[in-house]
Structure formats: structure tokens, C-alpha cells
Design a protein around this motif. Sequence first.
Motif: not given
Lengths: 77, 347
Positions: B185-191, B121-131
Motif C-alpha cells: 500500500x502506497x500513497x502519492x506524494x502530491x506535495x 494487490x496494490x492499494x494507492x491512496x490519494x487526497x487528504x486522507x493520506x495526511x
Amino acid sequence: MADGIILEKLGTKAVVLLTDGFVRNGVATANRLGIPGYQFITVPHPIMNLTEEQCASRAADALQDVNALLRLDDGGI
Amino acid sequence: MVQTPELTAEQVAYAQQAIEYCYDQGWTDGLPVVPATPDRVEQFVEYVGRDGSEPLQAYLPCALYDRVCTVETAAINAVMAGCLPEYFPVVLAALETINLPSAPGGESREQYPQSTSGQSPLVIVNGPIRKRLDFNSGGNVFGPGYRANATVGRAIRLIIMNALGIRPETFDGSTQGTPSKYTFCIAENEEESPWQPLSVDQGFGRNESLVTALYTRSVFHVQNRESNKAEEVMLTFADAMSSPGTRSGGYIVVMGPQHAFLLAQQGWSKAAVRQFIWEHWGRQYFDLERMGLARKSDRANADGFVHFGASAESLQIVVAGANSSGMSAVVTSVPPPFHSKSLAPFD
């Protein structure tokens, strides 16, 4: 394995064939479904890359065991 | 920052005994787990505001084997994985997303944790919860060092092993597996992305926290530090995705910021990049035939190019990693659709 055991529980005699690469998985499935010792037939692994003729030969080799297991009166499961 | 009290040697020895007890029970992934106490588990359940006895969803093969994962069971494993209570909504959202069928009544995805292919499984996290929860989206995004990434991914694995009973060499039939089965598990580098985030592509709000979860097989790194031409860089991605032996109907392109900015500065939108890569993602039929890997369905293109994905929708782009070099990665995945779940109630 699960399909065979479910069919048997529904009253249809079934014979499960596993390639010998999947014996551990098959035994675990039978145990989990409450039928430890459930009899099945193994054929040599692999089968996915066999030609049609090789596959027919593998089936012919297993036929006697399949028939024997079908005739086995184990009283159902 | 919560200050943990200093412990006596005797107390640490008790903790070590508890860890060994968990090993003896067969509850670990091979690494030590955090012993779960009822109070700690209750904190997790209370944090999400759900009934602990609630079944998460029907996992067909596991329901067949009389295995059900409840909110409480998931919480126990999240504790053991080392999660904080604040991470638990992410874990639940991933679990409730990953096995959704390809379409209503479509192909079940519940078999993937048992597959010989060895998906993880790969989990990708977006949005304010990342920070807020300190998920890593930058340098070393696939690597170690961040509690949120490491323990959320690990919680999913422990749930698969302990709650669903899918363990190596019994119900997990992986021929080889993959290192990302420990945690992924990764998060997107939205910044540091020139484009809209995955959350918007998935139909959610730009500032909405979101979890996207899917089964994947391998991470291939894509290096092109030499070119400054968008088409050449995109061809490098397509080429990495076109190995017949790793053919997959879906891909997650985890694009490093440097590559993403290079493409965007030359006028490429995310949608256009997806389309270009899709058009070049595949092989000539004769090449597939040469390796004995041509499929019956490929014969319609026997004189030409065989696309590996059904459409540009078969690949999704996430920007992640440091803005430090022309490095990216492509991750083989299940075919689309890729499902997501909003975490807005926890924002």
C-alpha cells in the motif's frame, strides 16, 4: 476440477485431467466442493511448452485412464 | 495520541496466549496478528456505517466454494492486521475496487489471487486522507515503518486468506509469489509532484480522497541519476518495462519526485510522458522470437516493433518517494482500466 465437478452435478459425466503440478490445488477444490476423494487423472507437468506432437503423445498416454474413468459406474456425485 | 495503559506481566501473557491461539487456528500470514474482540470489530463496522452482514461483492470462484466476505468478516481481518478503525474505509474501498471487471461484462479479475503468476494487490491512496491517517508517500514508500500503509495492505491479504480461503498451496497457486503479498500500500506524494495527482487522472477531484486498487506482480527499480535529458530518462523507464520475460499489459510507473520534476521542467506533461514511454515500451519482434516468446498476435508486427501495452492508457503514473535521487520504480500490473473508489464521505 471445479468445472468437472459442476458438470457432474448437472448430470454430465466428466473426467478431470490435472498436470501433477496441480494435484494439491485439485484436491483442495474437490474437498471444498464437498466431493472428497473425487477421482481424476494426472498427466506429467508441464504441458504449456509441448509441441503439438508431444501434446498428442501425452493425450494418447492418458486415453486409457480417461476411458476407464468414463466407464466407471460410480452412481454419479 | 491515545495513551495505552501499562499492562501487567500477567496481562501480556494473556495477550501472547491469544496470539498463539490465532496461529493454532491458521488465521495468520505467518506474522503474529492482533486478536480480534467483538467490541473492536464493532468499532470498525460502526465507523463505516454499514451493516456487518452485508456481502462485499461476489467473488466468483469463492462464491462457487460457498465463501462470502461480509463487512464484518473484513473488519475482523482488518483488526487482526493491526488497522485502526479509521483505516477501514480504505480497506473496504480497495476490496470493492480490485476485482471490478475490465469492462462491463468483461474479463473477471477474481482469478488473480489464485494465479500461478503470484499477483499481489496494490492499494494507492490519494487526497487528504493520506495526511490525516499518516500514510507514507515519501521516502521508503515501498518499505516499512508506517502503520497505515503496512496494515491496510496486510488486511487485504488476510481477507484473501481467511475470508476467501485462498491460501498457499491450496487455492493460491502462486509458483513463487512475491514479498508484496504480505502488504502493498502506497500513497502519492502530491506535495512533491509537478503534475496533477492520480485522482484527477482517474476522473475524481484534486482534493478528493481516493483509493485505487489493482493486482500487480513485481516492483522493478529504475535508476538514472546520470542524465539530465528528459528523453533519456524516459527511455530508461521504457527499457525497464520491456523485458520479454516480465511482459505485462499494464504498468504503474511510480516516479520519484526528482525524475518527475526533471521531466516537467523540460516541458513534459504527464500525458506526454505516458505517450512517450508507451511508444518505446516493447521489443522488436525478432528479439521476442529469439527467446521463444513471440505471440501469435505479435506476428502482425513481424518486421518491426511489438508494443507491450495496447495504448498510453496501459500505463499510469504515480509520483511517490523522496525527492532525493534519480530513483523510481515500475510495477507490472493487470491491463487497464485501473479502478478507483472515492473516500469523499470520510474526508
